[in-house]
Design an enzyme around this catalytic site. Structure first.
Site, PDB file in Angstrom:
ATOM      1  N   TYR A  53      40.997  15.881  16.975  1.00  0.00           N
ATOM      2  CA  TYR A  53      40.705  14.590  17.599  1.00  0.00           C
ATOM      3  C   TYR A  53      41.964  13.708  17.579  1.00  0.00           C
ATOM      4  CZ  TYR A  53      39.230   9.818  18.169  1.00  0.00           C
ATOM      5  OH  TYR A  53      39.162   8.518  18.605  1.00  0.00           O
ATOM      6  N   SER A 135      41.521  -1.397  15.572  1.00  0.00           N
ATOM      7  CA  SER A 135      40.838  -1.072  16.827  1.00  0.00           C
ATOM      8  C   SER A 135      39.403  -1.595  16.840  1.00  0.00           C
ATOM      9  CB  SER A 135      40.818   0.453  16.982  1.00  0.00           C
ATOM     10  OG  SER A 135      39.821   0.851  17.898  1.00  0.00           O
ATOM     11  N   GLN A 157      42.623  -5.187  18.394  1.00  0.00           N
ATOM     12  CA  GLN A 157      42.602  -4.549  19.720  1.00  0.00           C
ATOM     13  C   GLN A 157      41.186  -4.612  20.271  1.00  0.00           C
ATOM     14  OE1 GLN A 157      41.193  -0.996  20.078  1.00  0.00           O
ATOM     15  NE2 GLN A 157      41.129  -1.524  22.252  1.00  0.00           N
ATOM     16  N   TYR A 159      38.398  -3.672  23.172  1.00  0.00           N
ATOM     17  CA  TYR A 159      37.876  -2.990  24.360  1.00  0.00           C
ATOM     18  C   TYR A 159      36.809  -3.909  24.916  1.00  0.00           C
ATOM     19  CZ  TYR A 159      39.790   1.687  23.383  1.00  0.00           C
ATOM     20  OH  TYR A 159      40.606   2.768  23.192  1.00  0.00           O
ATOM     21  N   THR A 185      43.040  -3.533  25.602  1.00  0.00           N
ATOM     22  CA  THR A 185      43.381  -2.217  26.137  1.00  0.00           C
ATOM     23  C   THR A 185      42.719  -2.044  27.507  1.00  0.00           C
ATOM     24  OG1 THR A 185      43.589  -1.322  23.930  1.00  0.00           O
ATOM     25  CG2 THR A 185      43.233   0.269  25.701  1.00  0.00           C
ATOM     26  N   ARG A 194      39.011  14.741  26.652  1.00  0.00           N
ATOM     27  CA  ARG A 194      39.653  15.322  25.460  1.00  0.00           C
ATOM     28  C   ARG A 194      38.991  16.668  25.200  1.00  0.00           C
ATOM     29  NH1 ARG A 194      39.919   9.833  22.942  1.00  0.00           N
ATOM     30  NH2 ARG A 194      40.672   8.613  24.715  1.00  0.00           N
ATOM     31  N   LYS A 275      47.486  -3.969  26.764  1.00  0.00           N
ATOM     32  CA  LYS A 275      47.924  -2.631  26.327  1.00  0.00           C
ATOM     33  C   LYS A 275      47.464  -1.578  27.326  1.00  0.00           C
ATOM     34  CE  LYS A 275      47.476   0.538  22.368  1.00  0.00           C
ATOM     35  NZ  LYS A 275      46.609   1.624  22.783  1.00  0.00           N
ATOM     36  N   HIS A 299      48.304   5.483  26.265  1.00  0.00           N
ATOM     37  CA  HIS A 299      47.267   5.742  25.271  1.00  0.00           C
ATOM     38  C   HIS A 299      47.558   7.049  24.518  1.00  0.00           C
ATOM     39  CE1 HIS A 299      43.094   3.976  24.562  1.00  0.00           C
ATOM     40  NE2 HIS A 299      43.106   4.973  23.706  1.00  0.00           N
ATOM     41  N   THR A 331      53.556   5.615  22.710  1.00  0.00           N
ATOM     42  CA  THR A 331      53.306   6.971  23.219  1.00  0.00           C
ATOM     43  C   THR A 331      54.501   7.888  22.987  1.00  0.00           C
ATOM     44  OG1 THR A 331      51.718   6.206  24.889  1.00  0.00           O
ATOM     45  CG2 THR A 331      52.624   8.425  25.196  1.00  0.00           C
ATOM     46  N   ILE A 333      56.176   8.560  20.092  1.00  0.00           N
ATOM     47  CA  ILE A 333      57.192   8.291  19.062  1.00  0.00           C
ATOM     48  C   ILE A 333      56.935   9.158  17.827  1.00  0.00           C
ATOM     49  CG2 ILE A 333      58.063   6.555  17.433  1.00  0.00           C
ATOM     50  CD1 ILE A 333      57.575   4.470  19.685  1.00  0.00           C
ATOM     51  N   GLY A 353      51.157   5.604  16.717  1.00  0.00           N
ATOM     52  CA  GLY A 353      49.772   6.018  16.491  1.00  0.00           C
ATOM     53  C   GLY A 353      49.731   7.248  15.611  1.00  0.00           C
ATOM     54  N   ARG A 354      49.983   8.400  16.222  1.00  0.00           N
ATOM     55  CA  ARG A 354      49.853   9.650  15.464  1.00  0.00           C
ATOM     56  C   ARG A 354      50.818   9.721  14.280  1.00  0.00           C
ATOM     57  NH1 ARG A 354      49.297  10.840  20.723  1.00  0.00           N
ATOM     58  NH2 ARG A 354      47.373  11.837  21.454  1.00  0.00           N
TER      59      ARG A 354
HETATM   60  C1  LIG Z   1      43.248   9.227  17.148  1.00  0.00           C
HETATM   61  C2  LIG Z   1      43.619   8.105  18.056  1.00  0.00           C
HETATM   62  C3  LIG Z   1      42.710   7.084  18.292  1.00  0.00           C
HETATM   63  C4  LIG Z   1      43.065   6.029  19.132  1.00  0.00           C
HETATM   64  N1  LIG Z   1      42.178   4.993  19.307  1.00  0.00           N
HETATM   65  C5  LIG Z   1      42.563   3.923  20.056  1.00  0.00           C
HETATM   66  C6  LIG Z   1      41.710   2.797  20.168  1.00  0.00           C
HETATM   67  O1  LIG Z   1      40.623   2.747  19.609  1.00  0.00           O
HETATM   68  N2  LIG Z   1      42.141   1.762  20.945  1.00  0.00           N
HETATM   69  C7  LIG Z   1      43.352   1.773  21.582  1.00  0.00           C
HETATM   70  O2  LIG Z   1      43.697   0.815  22.270  1.00  0.00           O
HETATM   71  N3  LIG Z   1      44.174   2.833  21.474  1.00  0.00           N
HETATM   72  C8  LIG Z   1      43.820   3.889  20.720  1.00  0.00           C
HETATM   73  N4  LIG Z   1      44.675   4.951  20.584  1.00  0.00           N
HETATM   74  C9  LIG Z   1      45.992   4.903  21.231  1.00  0.00           C
HETATM   75  C10 LIG Z   1      47.039   4.278  20.295  1.00  0.00           C
HETATM   76  O3  LIG Z   1      46.796   2.910  20.112  1.00  0.00           O
HETATM   77  C11 LIG Z   1      48.448   4.444  20.869  1.00  0.00           C
HETATM   78  O4  LIG Z   1      48.488   3.940  22.177  1.00  0.00           O
HETATM   79  C12 LIG Z   1      48.906   5.897  20.887  1.00  0.00           C
HETATM   80  O5  LIG Z   1      48.475   6.570  19.725  1.00  0.00           O
HETATM   81  C13 LIG Z   1      50.420   5.971  20.976  1.00  0.00           C
HETATM   82  O6  LIG Z   1      50.861   7.284  21.057  1.00  0.00           O
HETATM   83  P1  LIG Z   1      51.368   8.135  19.776  1.00  0.00           P
HETATM   84  O7  LIG Z   1      50.136   8.627  19.087  1.00  0.00           O
HETATM   85  O8  LIG Z   1      52.153   9.236  20.392  1.00  0.00           O
HETATM   86  O9  LIG Z   1      52.178   7.212  18.897  1.00  0.00           O
HETATM   87  C14 LIG Z   1      44.331   6.023  19.756  1.00  0.00           C
HETATM   88  C15 LIG Z   1      45.231   7.055  19.515  1.00  0.00           C
HETATM   89  C16 LIG Z   1      44.894   8.083  18.653  1.00  0.00           C
HETATM   90  C17 LIG Z   1      45.904   9.180  18.399  1.00  0.00           C
END
Ligand SMILES: Cc1cc2nc3c(=O)[nH]c(=O)nc-3n(C[C@H](O)[C@H](O)[C@H](O)COP(=O)(O)O)c2cc1C
Length: 408
Positions: A53, A135, A157, A159, A185, A194, A275, A299, A331, A333, A353-354
């Protein structure tokens, strides 16, 4: 050549036994030198559905792969013979300070990845002096995050739900808890596909099936944590037992448009950031609305597959929106050098994020601390090697984006 027997006097300086680190998590984390190392540890320690996930993206996962490749495909141009004994990584973003030019991106279901979840993220952000974003789909409440990071910067953040009153009730709670920035967002009119989640039959909370139990056997720590801490629930909404995509599609409002943005802007007292901007035109439009910032983001590749790479859009968007709107980027990084490249091409700030979640899954709070430490040391080393003492000294001359894809 004359040989001789080694003398104890000569051997002594060569023997450098260190006291072994007996705490296994610390030992594991200390051995991780890159975010990819943390990812490998995370994969070993987290049930497949939760890891996938996090690690996965939409459809064929091309957007994410391209975003990471775009950072790999740059060329740095160092400027030598500068005094770089001291470097200052602090920046001002959205009216406040951050000790580093990155913050923690908002992510949903974070306690499913590792039970400490948002508390680990907010605590580590507080310790590092960087912002933490919670989030709407978070698994720790707004108030609990504020309690973990009382003096630092928290961002919320949003939604936009079909139920506007409930959305705005959350916004009010965030304002009351002292969150200084609202990220709206806008790249989820519907959920991305996914496919790993569908294939894994991923539900929230995870279901106990013969397959998940088999997968759990070599991951006892995750399950022990999961079963002996407070049950996984959304901090802002009721329980849900379907897939993530079903939940998103039930909740989110595909009619949200520019008028809604203007409406939210009137009600939020702090800084407002959009965002999920993915074109120069949309960047101009939100800038014209007078928002404080925008985040170039797809995202993390989790929505529209084959979307533009945010890092590729950066120079043109920075030139288009002018000084009044701060341009942030996320995204792909995975390295502090990626952040240096983004700042050099005009990003005010970045989100990870990740990179943070791999640390979380690898070792809870200590793992998030390690992820921030890895990114920070890569960033500082890259700045020194480029001859830049401050983030402001980074400029487009330090970086060339190499093109792999040229439009026809
Ligand atoms: C597991 C996961 C859950 C995410 N949940 C949200 C979320 O609830 N709201 C949101 O705006 N972005 C969400 N994102 C996107 C992140 O805020 C971010 O844009 C993204 O992870 C950046 O890319 P990176 O993972 O390569 O750093 C999520 C990303 C991941 C990996």
């Amino acid at each position: 050549m004359n040989r001789q027997l080694p003398r104890p006097r000569d051997l002594r300086p060569l023997l450098r036994f260190q006291r072994p680190e007996l705490r296994p998590t610390r030992r594991r984390l200390a051995a991780a030198l890159t975010i990819e190392d943390l990812r490998q540890i995370a994969k070993r320690r987290t049930p497949k559905a939760a890891f996938d996930y996090t690690d996965g993206a939409a459809e064929a996962e091309l957007s994410l792969g391209r975003a990471r490749q775009a950072f790999a495909d740059i060329e740095f141009h160092p400027q030598v013979l500068r005094d770089v004994a001291e470097v200052d990584t602090a920046v001002t973003v959205l009216g406040g300070r951050s000790a580093l030019p990155f913050g923690i991106a908002p992510t949903g279901f974070t306690r499913m990845m590792q039970t400490e979840g948002e508390r680990a993220g907010a605590g580590a952000a507080a310790a590092a002096g960087i912002p933490f974003a919670l989030s709407t789909m978070g698994t720790t409440s707004i108030e609990d995050v504020a309690a973990v990071n009382p003096d630092g910067r928290n961002w919320f953040q949003l939604y936009m739900w079909k139920d506007r009153d409930r959305s705005m009730a959350l916004v009010e709670r965030a304002a009351r808890a002292g969150f200084d920035t609202l990220l709206i967002t806008v790249d989820v009119p519907v959920a991305g596909a996914r496919l790993r989640d569908v294939r894994n039959g991923m539900t929230i909370p995870p279901r106990l099936t013969p397959a998940t139990i088999l997968n759990a056997l070599p991951r006892p720590a995750w399950w022990f944590n999961f079963l002996t801490t407070e049950p996984l629930a959304f901090a802002t909404l009721d329980r849900w037992s379907g897939t993530v995509a079903e939940l998103l599609d039930t909740m989110f409002d595909p009619t949200v448009n520019y008028d809604d943005l203007a409406w939210i802007k009137q009600q939020w007292p702090g800084k407002l950031v959009v965002k999920g901007i993915q074109s120069v035109d949309d960047a101009r439009r939100v800038a014209d609305l007078g928002v404080d910032g925008l985040i170039l983001s797809n995202h993390g590749g989790r929505q529209l597959d084959r979307a533009p790479v945010p890092f590729h859009l950066l120079p043109e968007v920075v030139a288009a929106v002018g000084q009044d709107t701060e341009v942030l980027l996320d995204t792909g990084i995975m390295n502090g050098a990626d952040i240096v490249a983004a700042c050099a091409l005009g990003a005010r700030f970045t989100l990870v994020g990740r990179a943070y979640l791999y640390g979380l899954m690898a070792g809870g709070r200590a793992g998030v601390d390690r992820a921030i430490e890895i990114l920070s040391s890569q960033l500082q080393r890259t700045m020194r090697l480029l001859g830049a003492r401050t983030i402001a000294e980074l400029n487009p001359e330090h970086v060339t984006q190499l093109r792999r894809y040229v439009p026809r």
